[in-house]
Design a protein around this motif. Structure first.
Motif, short mmCIF file in Angstrom:
data_model
loop_
_atom_site.label_atom_id
_atom_site.label_comp_id
_atom_site.label_asym_id
_atom_site.label_seq_id
_atom_site.Cartn_x
_atom_site.Cartn_y
_atom_site.Cartn_z
N GLU A 63 2.52 4.64 27.90
CA GLU A 63 1.93 5.12 26.65
C GLU A 63 1.41 6.55 26.76
O GLU A 63 0.69 7.02 25.89
CB GLU A 63 0.81 4.18 26.22
N GLY A 64 1.78 7.23 27.84
CA GLY A 64 1.37 8.61 28.01
C GLY A 64 0.08 8.80 28.77
O GLY A 64 -0.34 9.93 29.01
N ALA A 146 11.40 7.29 28.17
CA ALA A 146 10.69 6.62 27.08
C ALA A 146 9.45 7.39 26.67
O ALA A 146 9.11 7.45 25.48
CB ALA A 146 10.32 5.20 27.51
N ASP A 147 8.77 8.00 27.63
CA ASP A 147 7.53 8.69 27.28
C ASP A 147 7.80 10.03 26.60
O ASP A 147 6.88 10.72 26.18
CB ASP A 147 6.63 8.88 28.50
N VAL A 153 3.19 9.43 21.86
CA VAL A 153 3.04 9.31 23.31
C VAL A 153 3.03 10.68 23.95
O VAL A 153 2.23 10.96 24.85
CB VAL A 153 4.17 8.44 23.90
N PHE A 154 3.90 11.57 23.47
CA PHE A 154 3.92 12.93 24.02
C PHE A 154 2.59 13.64 23.76
O PHE A 154 2.07 14.33 24.63
CB PHE A 154 5.08 13.72 23.41
N GLN A 155 2.02 13.44 22.57
CA GLN A 155 0.73 14.05 22.27
C GLN A 155 -0.36 13.48 23.17
O GLN A 155 -1.27 14.20 23.60
CB GLN A 155 0.36 13.82 20.80
N GLU A 160 -4.21 13.99 27.66
CA GLU A 160 -4.61 13.60 29.00
C GLU A 160 -4.72 14.82 29.91
O GLU A 160 -5.64 14.93 30.72
CB GLU A 160 -3.61 12.60 29.58
N TYR A 161 -3.77 15.74 29.76
CA TYR A 161 -3.81 16.96 30.57
C TYR A 161 -5.07 17.77 30.24
O TYR A 161 -5.78 18.21 31.15
CB TYR A 161 -2.57 17.81 30.29
N ARG A 162 -5.34 17.93 28.96
CA ARG A 162 -6.49 18.73 28.55
C ARG A 162 -7.81 18.10 29.02
O ARG A 162 -8.70 18.80 29.51
CB ARG A 162 -6.50 18.86 27.02
#
Length: 212
Positions: A63-64, A146-147, A153-155, A160-162
Motif C-alpha cells: 500500500e506504499g 503494483a505499487d 499508493v504512489f502518493q 512516507e518519504y517526506r
C-alpha cells in the motif's frame, strides 16, 4: 570522468554509498550504474523486500507504506554480511528509510567492513516525481509494479518519504555525509552530477571516516 572515478574508488575502498530520493528520482538506475562503474555491488532494500514478500506471501509495502523496522532489520541488514560482498564496495539504494534505522545501518555496515562513506540525495520535486510516474505509466516501463499502478499508493510513497525518510537525511547531514545532487535532468547528466559530487567530497574528506 575517468580520473574522477579512480579517485572515488581509491577513497571509497570497501565502503558504502547510500542513495536516497523520492520515488522516480532514479535511485536504482544511478545505483546500478555507479556500482558497475566502480566495480562494486548494488543492494536495494526495495528489491530485497519485494522478493521476500513474494517468497513468504507477506505484504508489508503493497500500500506504499515503509516496512516496519523490525522486518527491515531481519530481512535487509543480514545482506551486509554475505560472503560474496566481502571484498567489494557497496552502492545502496535507500537502505534504512525510517528515522532511527540509520544508526543501525551505519553500525552493521561498519562491522561488516563496509562503512557508510557518503549519502547521496537525488533532488527531485514532488511534482516532478508525479509527472515522471505519469509518463512511466503511459510508457509501461516500470515492470507493472503494483505499487506504481495506483495513484493513491504512489502518493503514499511520497508522503512516507517526506514524513519518515527526510529526518534520516537530516541526520546524515548533521554527520557531514549528505551530498545533495540535482536529479531533474536526463539520466546521463544525473549520473555525471553524482560522479562530480562524490569526487569533490572524496577530495575534501580524504581517508576520513565518520565513526559512531
Amino acid at each position: 570522468m575517468e580520473e574522477q572515478i579512480q579517485n572515488i574508488k581509491t577513497w571509497l575502498g570497501r565502503g558504502s554509498i547510500n542513495i536516497f530520493g523520492l520515488p522516480m528520482s532514479g535511485k536504482d538506475t544511478v545505483g546500478v550504474r555507479l556500482a558497475e562503474t566502480i566495480g562494486g555491488k548494488f543492494l536495494s532494500s526495495g528489491i530485497i523486500v519485494r522478493a521476500l514478500e513474494k517468497s513468504t506471501q507477506q505484504n508489508h509495502t503493497g500500500e506504499g507504506k515503509l516496512m516496519p523496522s523490525n522486518v527491515f532489520y531481519e530481512w535487509v541488514l543480514p545482506y551486509f554480511e554475505k560472503n560474496e560482498l566481502l571484498n567489494y564496495p557497496l552502492v545502496l539504494s535507500s537502505i534504512g528509510r525510517w528515522e532511527g534505522e540509520e544508526n543501525q545501518v551505519m553500525s552493521v555496515a561498519r562491522e561488516s567492513g563496509h562503512p557508510i562513506r557518503a549519502v547521496v540525495m537525488l533532488q527531485l520535486s514532488e511534482q516532478d516525481a508525479i509527472e515522471r510516474w505519469e509518463a512511466a505509466k503511459l510508457l509501461n516501463d516500470r515492470g507493472l509494479r503494483a505499487d506504481d499502478a495506483d495513484p493513491a499508493v504512489f502518493q503514499t510513497r511520497i508522503n512516507e518519504y517526506r514524513e519518515k525518510t527526510v529526518p534520516v537525511l537530516k541526520h546524515y547531514q548533521e554527520l557531514g555525509l549528505l551530498l545533495p545532487v540535482k536529479a531533474d535532468a536526463p539520466r546521463d547528466q544525473v549520473f555525471a552530477n553524482v560522479i562530480e559530487a562524490l569526487d569533490s567530497f572524496a577530495r575534501r574528506s580524504g581517508n576520513f571516516t565518520t565513526e559512531l
